[in-house]
Structures are given as C-alpha cells and as structure tokens.
Design a protein around this motif. Structure first.
Motif, mmCIF file in Angstrom:
data_model
loop_
_atom_site.group_PDB
_atom_site.id
_atom_site.type_symbol
_atom_site.label_atom_id
_atom_site.label_comp_id
_atom_site.label_asym_id
_atom_site.label_seq_id
_atom_site.Cartn_x
_atom_site.Cartn_y
_atom_site.Cartn_z
ATOM 1 N N ASN A 71 4.679 3.249 1.598
ATOM 2 C CA ASN A 71 4.408 4.674 1.382
ATOM 3 C C ASN A 71 5.679 5.529 1.491
ATOM 4 O O ASN A 71 5.707 6.558 2.172
ATOM 5 C CB ASN A 71 3.357 5.187 2.368
ATOM 6 N N TYR A 99 7.982 9.064 -4.898
ATOM 7 C CA TYR A 99 7.151 8.094 -4.198
ATOM 8 C C TYR A 99 7.589 6.690 -4.592
ATOM 9 O O TYR A 99 7.958 6.439 -5.752
ATOM 10 C CB TYR A 99 5.680 8.271 -4.566
ATOM 11 N N ASP A 129 6.953 2.205 -3.315
ATOM 12 C CA ASP A 129 6.426 1.248 -2.341
ATOM 13 C C ASP A 129 7.531 0.780 -1.404
ATOM 14 O O ASP A 129 7.297 0.562 -0.212
ATOM 15 C CB ASP A 129 5.817 0.042 -3.061
#
Length: 797
Positions: A112, A124, A126
C-alpha cells in the motif's frame, strides 16, 4: 558506524519519532523518493518519472510515524513497519513497511505504498525498490492520480541513469473510475506496451499504443509522442481538421506549431484540397514587455477557378490575404494599437471559410486615459465583402476620428464641469486609386468622382444635483456647443499631357475639379432641468421603488436645414425606453436636438427576497417649441412623440422575460415591439425572441420586419443533450435559419453532431454539417461539410 548514520530518537508521543540525518546519502532519509510531478499536459498524457529528490536542507528533520522502528545490526538494515507515515520536507510517504538495506544501499517500500507530492499528485504502488541516489529504481503495480484529475497505471516502472524512465504495460485516462464498479474500463483509455519518458528531451514516447472506448480498441498507433508535463510550449503537430466544401472539395488541414521562443511562435496551417490544391496559412505571434502583436497571411493558386463566381474573386487564379493586430502601452496613460486586413478580392475570406463577416474594418488608434480625461484617435478603412460589382468608393475612409473628454475634479458653482470634443475627416471616391489613374492614362476614363468631409465639435457642460428635504431630486444643466462642418465634392480630370506611356506619373499629372465646397459653423447653447421623486417601500416579500421622472431642455435653433450637413455618425435612430431620458436622442454628433423639448415618464423597480427582480419604464417626449430635427418615422417627428415602454421580470437564472414597445402617439398602433424570454424547467431549457418593426422609410427601413427566433435544449440524460434553433420570417413566410445538434459531455470526453442552415446579409444560403469530439488532455478532431447556394441566382433562374 561505517555508514556514519546517527539517529536521535525523540519520542513525541506514542508511535511518533523524529530523526536527524548527518550524511548526504543517509539511510532512512532516502525512504522518501521523489517522482516527477504527475501533471496533465494541456495536450498530452500524464506520465510519472522517478527523479532525484529535490534539494532538502540536511538539517531538515524527518518525522516518522510507525508501529515499530527497528535497527537490525545483524542484517545492517533500518526497518519501519506498521502503518508507516514519513514526512520529509514537502513529501509524504505511506506504506505498510519501509526497509533501508545499508550493504546494498537500497530502499524498499512495501504494501500500500502511497506518495503525496508537493503539487498534490498522489502515487500508488504495491512496492518500490530504489537505489539510495535515486539513479536507478523500480516500482511495481503503479497508479497515479494527479491534481488535474487524470490517472495512469502500469504493471511496473523502471528508471535507469539520470534521464530515462520506462513504464511497462502503461494505461492512461482522464476519466473517473466507475463508482459502482471501479474495475470496469473507463469511457476511454490509452494502453501502451511501453511508455518512455526522456527527461533530457522532455518528451514522452508511446510504443504499440491503442485507444480504447469502453475497453474496446478503436485505433492503433505503432508510436507517437508528446511533450512531458513540465513543457508548456513545444513545437509539433496540432489537432488536424477535415473540411468538405463546394469551393475546396475535400480539404485536410494539418497545422504545425513552431515554438520559436517563450514569447513568440509560428503556426503553419496548410490545407490540401481535392479541388483547389494547397491553401497555405501562417500566423506569427510575439509578446514584448509592453504589448503583443500578430501577423497572419494566407494564399493559394486556385486549380479550378469558378466560371460563374458565387463571390468576387472566385474566378481568379491567385488569391490571398494579410492581417495584423497589435496593442502596445507607451506608458501608464498612453497606448496604441491596430487591427488591419488586406485581401486580394472581396470574396476570398468567405469562399474559404476564413472569415464569414459581411464587412471588413481595418483600424489603428492612439489612446490616452487618466482618472478624469480620455483621448482616442482612430483611423478607419471599410470594405464590403462578398458582393459582386459592389462600388467600394461609396464607403468612407476616416483619417482621423478623434474623441476627447475631460471632467474637472472640483466643484464649479456647486456642480460638475466637463468638456467633450470630437473631430473626423472622411474621404470617398477614387482620388488616390492608382489603378483608376492608369485607366485615365490609357484613355479609358477621363474623370473619377471624389468627396471630402470633416466635422469638429466642442461642448462644455455643467450640471448639479440638488435634493430637497422631502427627497425630490433636481438636476439643473447647462451646455455650450460649437460645430464646424466642411464638405467638398468634385471629380479628378486627366490633364492632356497625362498618357499611358508616362505612367507611373506623379499626382501632378491629373487635377481635381471642385464642383462644390461649403463650410458651416454653428453655436448651440443648452439649458435644462431634470426632476425625479423616488418613493421606496419595504414589504414582507421584498422592496420596491416607484419614481416619476421629468426633464425639460431648451436649445437654440440651428438656423438651417441639418439635412444639408454631413451625417456620418447619426444615421440610425432608435427611440425606445432606453433613450427616452437621453438629453440628445441622436446616435452621434452630426445631428442635434433643437428647440424646447420635455421628456416625462415613470420608472418602477422591485427586488424580491426570494431572488429576482422586476422593472418597468413608460413615457413620452414632447417637442414644445422651435425646430424639430427628427425625421419622419423616427417616432419623434411630431409635437407629441410615440409612447415607449419596457418591462422585465427575472427570477434567478431559471426564468427571464422582457418586452420593449413603441406605440403611435395618436392611434396607439404598435410601431415597434420586441419580446425576449427564456426559461429552464427540469431537463428543458428554452428561449425565444419576437420582433415586429413597421416600415419606416424616413429612417431607411423600407420594409416591414416581423420575425421570431427560438432555441431550446433537452437534457436526455446527465450527459446527452439534443438542441435546436430556428429563425422564422413572418413577413416573408419562410424559415430562413435552422440548426440542430446532438451532443455528449462528461469530465473527460465531448462529442457533437450538428447541422446549420443560414442566410447571410447577401441572402446566400450556407448549409453546414459538423462533427466534433475531444478527449480531455489528448485532443480531438473537428470536421465540417458545407454547401453554398446563392439566393440571387436562384431568383433570377
């Protein structure tokens, strides 16, 4: 320690730590990587690039908020985990876990990952894996939201060296995700196998890209490019256009923008047509410290000149134009400007859709303005377009037209003193036309007509406002005006020695012959008194004011027929409620009211608490003594004028209704009537205008006019609209303007289909079909197809 990393843990509160860094490439300070601003270019895509962290003071403290902060001596790592939030300078980093590996000098953010940049863009991912100097890096499952409300996502992003970032399997869109199902494809998106951002060139390249609508590919591009978001201006192709017209056939416009410098540019607009070949247009713009100017030009060699021209010049081989416009400040009081166009013939601009105006006005001015004075000097040249065999010599050349006003900043006998002046000089005819002089020299002409006219006006005015104890308002007024007119008419005759063999000749080889020369001077004093008595009341629904108004003015007679004087600026006369209380109801200085005249009327206004207004005016003018200079059919030619009135009601922006009327002073016949209304009810918005004007030969209106204009728009859904408009000539019983449209619009896409049929001032019919669509931040396309019919030729046949 070997890496000389020093940490001072200052516990502020639970889960909050403050760190100080003592080395330039320090461990945890490198946790905040700095993507380039993900900014939506005006005509390009949004792309994220991983750049070096902007310079941050080494003394800048880093605020770290996490569930745990661990220094692992065995693995030589620093770990922050559990709802990690790091604030460093203008950047914010959020992740589930952040690790700095000191032996490999790598930084890893996992889970996140969210980075908020100084400009508001949010990134954003991972996971992120970066070198400590940010020269190399890798982002996994990347997504970016910009402050321009655009989005880009990629399976991975990799940076190598200082200036290249590669996004693998990138997707870009300016559309918002579906609220009900964010996984659904947006209305449109661009997919590319690779997106390469070259920061040195400041360009973005897309490889094997496709444009998709609702997830379905509709266009494929092996490669295309656009400037990156940091570039405001860059040379390159602009949105192309497609035109289908009777004159051009099928024409494709491919514009190209040349960024010469930040303050100057060139736009080239070549149009290649199937019927006429290449129409080349170019425009130059230049901004300087004290103003701007532009120069535009266009032309072509017609491959298929018309045998029977619809417009002047359609049968010519070479056609073109040059236009320029500019405005410059001399200082804080003075400025000058110009707006001029030269055309090869009177029909070129209309034939090729460059300018559909019926009149072409070229001008230049010098303007000065201070707090209480104003001076403007203009020169004008007028040209009538689109009419075959029109005599342009009937139009005046104005050199110059000067207007001046000054208001003194002090009381003069308790009132305000001001001065107005106006001067113009006009020329008509062919006195300076060297083409006609050649005709004279060749013996084909022996003379040409000409006319000069000039007028000077100066007027000193004084007025004062007095309010008595009961609220009555008295406004005494006085003025002294002086006019000087000069008019000269004649013709130019060729001298005997003036021959074609000696041309070009000096202007001494022909001589003007004056037929008439006349000068007239007049002095016109004016005195008057204005009166009004406003009554105001407040009700539970709002406030209202009713105000009787009366004026009386006296001017001496001009002792001569004003029709014998020049009239360049007072040709039109519109007597209505707006001009009822004007001291002089002529539109310019060349004509002036004389004698004794009184204006009386009533004004009413209301302001509603719920929002809205209402207004009403009604009155009449009386000529009591002396000469009445107003022409027949003006509504002011009799001792008692026509009645004029107006009324309007406005309720917010959803309902408006206004009416204007002029009634015969004796029979109450409607001489002029206009009604305008608009309303919005639910999904429907509509408006209409009705006008009825009886023939008034005395002021140049030789035919009755009666027509209605209507327009409307229906919102089918939140995004789809259908619209239409029309103009119906009741007098001639025909529909002479129509238009229909279907359109779609949302936050990222617009689309429109249209049909338009119009009559211009020459009664030529132009039918146009149009298609437009636009992808926000990417661009769009506009196409049109037009068909022209010449109304006069239809009548003759």
């Amino acid at each position: 320690m070997a890496n000389e990393f020093v940490m001072d843990f200052l516990i502020r509160r639970s889960r909050v730590w403050t760190l100080s860094c003592a080395v330039s490439a320090a461990a945890l300070c490198g946790l905040v990587f700095a993507p380039a601003p993900a900014t939506a270019q005006e005509d390009g895509n949004t792309v994220v690039s991983l750049q070096s962290l902007p310079e941050v003071d080494n003394d800048e403290q880093m605020l770290v908020e996490a569930d745990e902060l661990i220094y692992d001596n065995v693995n030589d790592t620093v770990v922050a985990q559990g709802a990690v939030q790091i604030y460093y300078g203008p950047y914010t980093l959020q992740a589930d876990r952040v690790v700095y590996d000191q032996p490999s000098r790598r930084i890893r953010a996992e889970g996140n990952v969210r980075v908020t940049e100084p400009d508001g863009n949010v990134i954003y991912a991972d996971a992120a894996d970066l070198s400590e100097d940010f020269r190399d890096g890798f982002l996994q499952s990347l997504s970016v939201e910009t402050i321009e409300d655009t989005r880009i996502s990629a399976a991975a992003a990799e940076r190598s060296g200082d200036n290249t970032t590669v996004f693998n399997r990138g997707i870009y869109t300016a559309c918002k995700p579906c609220e009900e199902d964010p996984s659904k494809p947006p209305l449109w998106q661009v997919k590319a196998v690779r997106v390469v951002h070259d920061q040195e060139e400041r360009m973005i390249y897309y490889e094997n890209a496709s444009l998709e609508f609702f997830g379905l590919p509709v266009a494929y591009f092996p490669i295309f490019a656009n400037p990156d978001p940091t570039v405001k201006r860059k040379s390159g192709f602009l949105t192309p256009g497609l035109r289908i017209t009777e004159m051009l056939g099928v024409g494709v416009e491919i514009p190209y923008f040349v960024n010469v410098a930040p303050n100057k540019d060139i736009t080239l607009r070549p149009t290649i047509s199937t019927r006429q070949g290449l129409l080349m247009q170019a425009a130059w713009r230049h901004r300087l410290a004290n103003g701007t100017y532009s120069v535009a030009a266009g032309g072509l060699k017609q491959l298929d000149p018309a045998d029977v021209p619809d417009f002047p010049g359609d049968d010519e081989e070479f056609r073109g134009y040059v236009a320029t416009k500019g405005r410059f400040a001399i200082n804080k009081y003075w400025s000058y400007g110009w707006d001029a166009t030269i055309v090869s013939d009177d029909g070129f601009l209309k034939s090729y859709g460059i300018n559909g105006n019926t009149w072409l006005t070229s001008s230049a001015d010098l303007t000065g303005q201070s707090e209480r004075s104003f001076l403007q000097t203009n020169v004008y040249h007028f040209q009538r377009l689109n009419r075959i065999n029109y005599d342009q010599s009937e139009l005046p050349i104005v050199t110059p037209d000067i207007d001046y006003n000054k208001t003194w900043n002090r009381d003069i006998v308790g009132g305000e003193l001001s001065f107005d002046a106006s001067f113009y000089n006009t020329h008509r005819g062919d006195i300076d036309d060297r083409t006609l002089l050649r005709e004279i020299a060749a013996g084909r002409l022996t003379e040409t007509d000409y006319a000069y006219g000039s007028r000077l006006v100066g007027e000193l005015q004084w007025q004062r406002q007095l309010i008595d104890p009961v609220g009555q308002v008295f406004t005494p007024f006085a003025a002294l005006r002086g006019d000087l007119f000069h008019n000269e008419q004649g013709y130019n005759a060729a001298r005997e020695s003036f021959s074609a063999s000696s041309f070009p000749a000096s202007y001494g080889q022909w001589q003007p012959v004056t037929l008439e020369s006349e000068s007239t001077a007049r002095v016109i004093p004016t005195v008057g008194l204005g009166y009004r008595y406003p009554f105001a009341s407040r009700q539970n629904w709002g406030t209202q004011t009713i105000e009787p108004v009366a004026q009386i003015y006296y001017r001496t007679d001009t002792h001569g027929d004003q029709d014998d004087l020049l009239n360049e600026d007072a040709i039109s006369i519109v007597f209505d409620s707006a001009s009822l209380f004007d001291r002089d109801k002529f539109s310019g200085y060349d004509r002036v009211e004389t004698g004794l005249r009184a204006n009386v009327g009533l004004r009413y206004s209301a302001q509603f608490n719920a929002g809205g207004t209402a207004q009403f005016v009604f009155g009449r003018s009386f000529h009591l003594a002396g000469e009445n200079p107003f022409p027949e059919d003006s509504g002011l030619e009799d001792d008692g004028s026509d009645y004029v009135g107006s009324a309007s009601v406005e309720i917010g922006s959803r309902f408006k209704l206004a009416a204007q009327t002029r009634l015969d002073g004796e029979t109450f016949t409607i001489n002029r009537n206009e009604i305008v209304g608009s309303a919005t009810i639910g999904r429907v918005r509509a408006g209409a205008t009705y006008a009825h004007i009886l023939r008034q030969p005395g002021i140049g209106a030789i035919d009755d006019e009666q027509q209605i204009n209507a327009n409307g728009r229906l919102r089918l859904t939140d995004n789809w609209y259908v619209s239409g408009y029309g103009r119906f000539d009741i007098q001639e019983d025909r529909l002479n303007q129509t238009g229909f449209g279907l359109s779609y619009g949302d936050e990222c896409f617009t689309f429109g289909l249209s049909y338009r049929e119009t009559y211009d001032a020459n009664e030529d019919i132009n039918r146009t079909f149009g298609l437009t669509f636009n992808l926000r931040t990417i661009g769009g396309l506009s196409t049109s197809s037009s068909e022209l019919s010449v109304f006069q030729e239809e009548e003759e046949n």
